[in-house]
Design a protein around this motif. Structure first.
Motif, PDB file in Angstrom:
ATOM      1  N   ILE A 163     -22.609  47.096  24.199  1.00  0.00           N
ATOM      2  CA  ILE A 163     -22.513  47.086  25.668  1.00  0.00           C
ATOM      3  C   ILE A 163     -22.157  48.479  26.190  1.00  0.00           C
ATOM      4  O   ILE A 163     -22.799  48.998  27.111  1.00  0.00           O
ATOM      5  N   HIS A 164     -21.154  49.079  25.594  1.00  0.00           N
ATOM      6  CA  HIS A 164     -20.683  50.378  26.086  1.00  0.00           C
ATOM      7  C   HIS A 164     -21.773  51.446  25.921  1.00  0.00           C
ATOM      8  O   HIS A 164     -22.036  52.225  26.843  1.00  0.00           O
ATOM      9  N   ALA A 165     -22.407  51.430  24.738  1.00  0.00           N
ATOM     10  CA  ALA A 165     -23.462  52.421  24.484  1.00  0.00           C
ATOM     11  C   ALA A 165     -24.630  52.218  25.451  1.00  0.00           C
ATOM     12  O   ALA A 165     -25.205  53.186  25.959  1.00  0.00           O
ATOM     13  N   GLY A 166     -24.977  50.949  25.728  1.00  0.00           N
ATOM     14  CA  GLY A 166     -26.085  50.637  26.642  1.00  0.00           C
ATOM     15  C   GLY A 166     -25.785  51.127  28.055  1.00  0.00           C
ATOM     16  O   GLY A 166     -26.638  51.724  28.705  1.00  0.00           O
ATOM     17  N   LEU A 175     -23.580  53.455  29.010  1.00  0.00           N
ATOM     18  CA  LEU A 175     -23.504  54.925  29.095  1.00  0.00           C
ATOM     19  C   LEU A 175     -24.898  55.547  29.057  1.00  0.00           C
ATOM     20  O   LEU A 175     -25.171  56.518  29.763  1.00  0.00           O
ATOM     21  N   LEU A 176     -25.770  54.954  28.241  1.00  0.00           N
ATOM     22  CA  LEU A 176     -27.143  55.480  28.161  1.00  0.00           C
ATOM     23  C   LEU A 176     -27.827  55.351  29.527  1.00  0.00           C
ATOM     24  O   LEU A 176     -28.462  56.302  30.005  1.00  0.00           O
ATOM     25  N   ALA A 177     -27.689  54.170  30.166  1.00  0.00           N
ATOM     26  CA  ALA A 177     -28.316  53.971  31.486  1.00  0.00           C
ATOM     27  C   ALA A 177     -27.781  55.003  32.472  1.00  0.00           C
ATOM     28  O   ALA A 177     -28.537  55.549  33.283  1.00  0.00           O
ATOM     29  N   ARG A 178     -26.473  55.285  32.399  1.00  0.00           N
ATOM     30  CA  ARG A 178     -25.899  56.275  33.338  1.00  0.00           C
ATOM     31  C   ARG A 178     -26.447  57.677  33.061  1.00  0.00           C
ATOM     32  O   ARG A 178     -26.653  58.454  33.988  1.00  0.00           O
ATOM     33  N   THR A 231     -23.332  62.679  31.822  1.00  0.00           N
ATOM     34  CA  THR A 231     -23.498  63.337  30.517  1.00  0.00           C
ATOM     35  C   THR A 231     -22.585  62.687  29.487  1.00  0.00           C
ATOM     36  O   THR A 231     -22.488  63.157  28.347  1.00  0.00           O
ATOM     37  N   GLU A 232     -21.925  61.610  29.890  1.00  0.00           N
ATOM     38  CA  GLU A 232     -20.936  60.990  28.987  1.00  0.00           C
ATOM     39  C   GLU A 232     -21.619  60.318  27.791  1.00  0.00           C
ATOM     40  O   GLU A 232     -22.535  59.509  27.959  1.00  0.00           O
TER      41      GLU A 232
END
Ligand code: FAD
Length: 494
Positions: free
Chosen positions: A342-345, A347-350, A357-358
């Motif tokens: 969830i977190h990786a998904g 952050l990738l969308a952002r 750039t996070e």
């Protein structure tokens, strides 16, 4: 701000896989103004089990597992309550109704499936119940249930297809075995069960089945809970054994046959190549999971997979094809956990649509094994810390403790144990925390945040505990393994 829809493509982002990682990325991307579609498709298990939208966690993973663990804990609590004065009928008459349990669990799952669909509709994420594969690096072919194929084009594609249980290549495995994909909706009580595999899924399943009164055996190929602190892992197994779970070590099944009475005759081979057999009602394979990457036809776009695992070795979630990304269980050497996906998904969308750039930090992710006595941990194991930094640089603090609530029912406290791995010198930064006992997941979650803030051993000792809790034991810890002093608990309140 919002992504600039490339007129050449229908979507800004096409997500293959509507599980934890895929849905998180899709929802975040539409919030940022992207045009998004999600393809999700569940191929039935060899036993024929299938389920709705939401992926592994919701349907056949974390959620049903936690509910069954809770059912097991409640059974335990009913028996303990007599010691606290509750007047309960003869404990021997208290039994679980498997059908009632699975119905309740499945009803909850169906409600989550429904809420997930409604949420996607509300947010305007387009959802298709289709099995996707690559035509080219911007085109996915989605195969619908009725066999029809539909083409989808997108500027960016996210692979979030997760994995499915592996089966061993032995006679009878596929015909008669089940996996975690089937157990939570099994129509009939599993009865005497052989769980093949001693990873966390195997131990959790054997643990709740045993607590519900089903005879449970774990077949271990080599070690339990590979990758976890081995002292803690062995303590978890020892506790399960004390509670009645049987363990067969250093053994591999070789054949499963169905008898005329419908029961399963399992043959296995031990480390000395001796063969053995026993009869079970259910054989559950929990020998690892296979990523669903080959089904994506990666060869059509030259997508690289790690040959040994078929996983994707992405850099910052970007694959070797620049507009194709991956999150979740398909990633090589990343924790296979829902909050990670969830977190990786998100952050990738952002990064794709929100000018962020996070990057995802995969280090020090906490986890818990929901075994009968839970095991929660974050950071390095004792052996990993020593291997990385050297024995001289590492201090191991440890303690046994007695949860207050264990006293009245006189529950066995011998495996309530915790451990802190820290640097011996300098700031004495904490590198790992390990806890076996009630509510281990709840205990470890807060300490994981502290470790994210660079918790040091002096700061831990300077934290005033909450009494009487089990989590406070981390603030009372003082005995080092090096000292050889007895880590058994002294009095409760000093
Ligand atoms: P998934 O959630 O698996 O979603 C992938 C989706 O994509 C699935 O719906 C799949 O059917 C679909 N799909 C696959 N291929 C295609 C295709 N070609 N086209 C369209 N759709 C496709 N994690 C925790 O954090 N805590 C726990 O307590 C925990 N317990 C678990 C217990 C069990 C028994 C299991 C099996 C797992 C558990 N996990 C737990 C792990 C967790 O479920 C996974 O890490 C998480 O679901 C991974 O998310 P994902 O998005 O990578 O994939």
């Amino acid at each position: 701000m919002a992504p600039i829809a490339d007129q050449k493509f229908t979507y800004d982002l096409l997500v293959i896989g509507g599980g934890s990682g895929g849905l998180a990325a899709a929802k975040e991307a539409v919030n940022l103004g992207a045009k998004v579609a999600v393809l999700d498709f569940v191929t039935p298990s060899p036993r024929g089990t299938t389920w709705g939208l939401g992926g592994t966690c919701v349907n056949v993973g974390c959620i049903p597992k936690k509910l069954m663990h809770q059912a097991a804990l409640l059974g335990e609590a009913i028996h303990e309550s007599a010691a606290y004065g509750w007047q309960i009928p003869d404990p021997k008459t208290i039994k679980i109704d498997w059908q009632a349990l699975t119905t309740a669990v499945q009803n909850h799952i169906k409600s989550v499936n429904w809420v997930t669909r409604v949420e996607l509709r509300t947010k305007k994420v387009e959802y298709f119940n289709a099995l996707g594969y690559f035509k080219d690096q911007h085109t996915i072919c989605g195969k619908m249930k009725n066999g029809e194929e539909k083409l989808f084009t997108a500027k960016n594609i996210l692979i979030a297809v997760g994995g499915r249980p592996r089966y061993p290549d032995i006679p009878g495995a596929l015909e008669y075995g089940i996996s975690s994909d089937d157990i939570f909706s099994l129509g009939e009580a599993p009865g005497k069960t052989l769980v093949v595999g001693a990873g966390y899924i195997g131990l959790e399943c054997a643990g709740f089945l045993n607590s519900m009164g089903y005879d449970a055996t774990v077949m271990v190929r080599s070690i339990v809970l590979r990758g976890f602190d081995q002292q803690m892992a062995n303590t978890v197994a020892e506790e399960m054994e004390k509670r009645g779970v049987h363990f067969i070590y250093e053994a591999k099944p070789s054949k499963i046959e169905k008898q005329s009475d419908g029961r399963l005759l399992v043959h296995w081979v031990d480390k000395d190549r001796q063969t053995h057999q026993d009869i079970f009602d259910t054989v559950l394979f929990a020998i690892g999971r296979k990523p669903l990457t080959e089904e994506l036809k990666p060869e059509n776009i030259g997508l690289k997979l790690v040959p040994e695992t078929a996983k994707i070795d992405a850099i910052d979630e970007q694959t070797n094809i620049p507009n194709v990304y991956a999150v979740g269980d398909v990633l090589h050497k990343k924790p296979e956990l829902t909050p990670v996906a969830i977190h990786a998904g998100r952050l990738l969308a952002r990064r794709l649509f929100g000018n962020s750039t996070e990057q995802m930090d995969y280090v020090n992710v906490a986890t818990t094994i929901f075994s009968p006595l839970e095991y929660g941990c974050v950071g390095l194991s004792e052996e990993a810390a020593i291997a990385i930094h050297g024995e001289d640089k590492i201090e191991i603090y440890h303690a046994y403790y007695k949860p207050t609530e264990f006293f009245i029912p006189q529950k066995d406290v011998s495996n309530c144990y915790l451990k802190v791995v820290a640097f011996r010198n300098g700031d004495q930064r904490v590198l790992g925390m390990h806890f076996i006992g009630p509510n281990a997941g709840e205990v470890i979650q807060g300490f994981a945040a502290a470790m994210k803030c660079n918790l040091t051993f002096p700061k831990l000792k300077d934290t005033v505990g909450i009494h009487p809790t089990v989590a406070e034991e981390f603030t009372r810890i003082s005995v080092t393994k090096r000292s050889g002093l007895d880590p058994k608990p002294q009095s409760c309140c000093s």
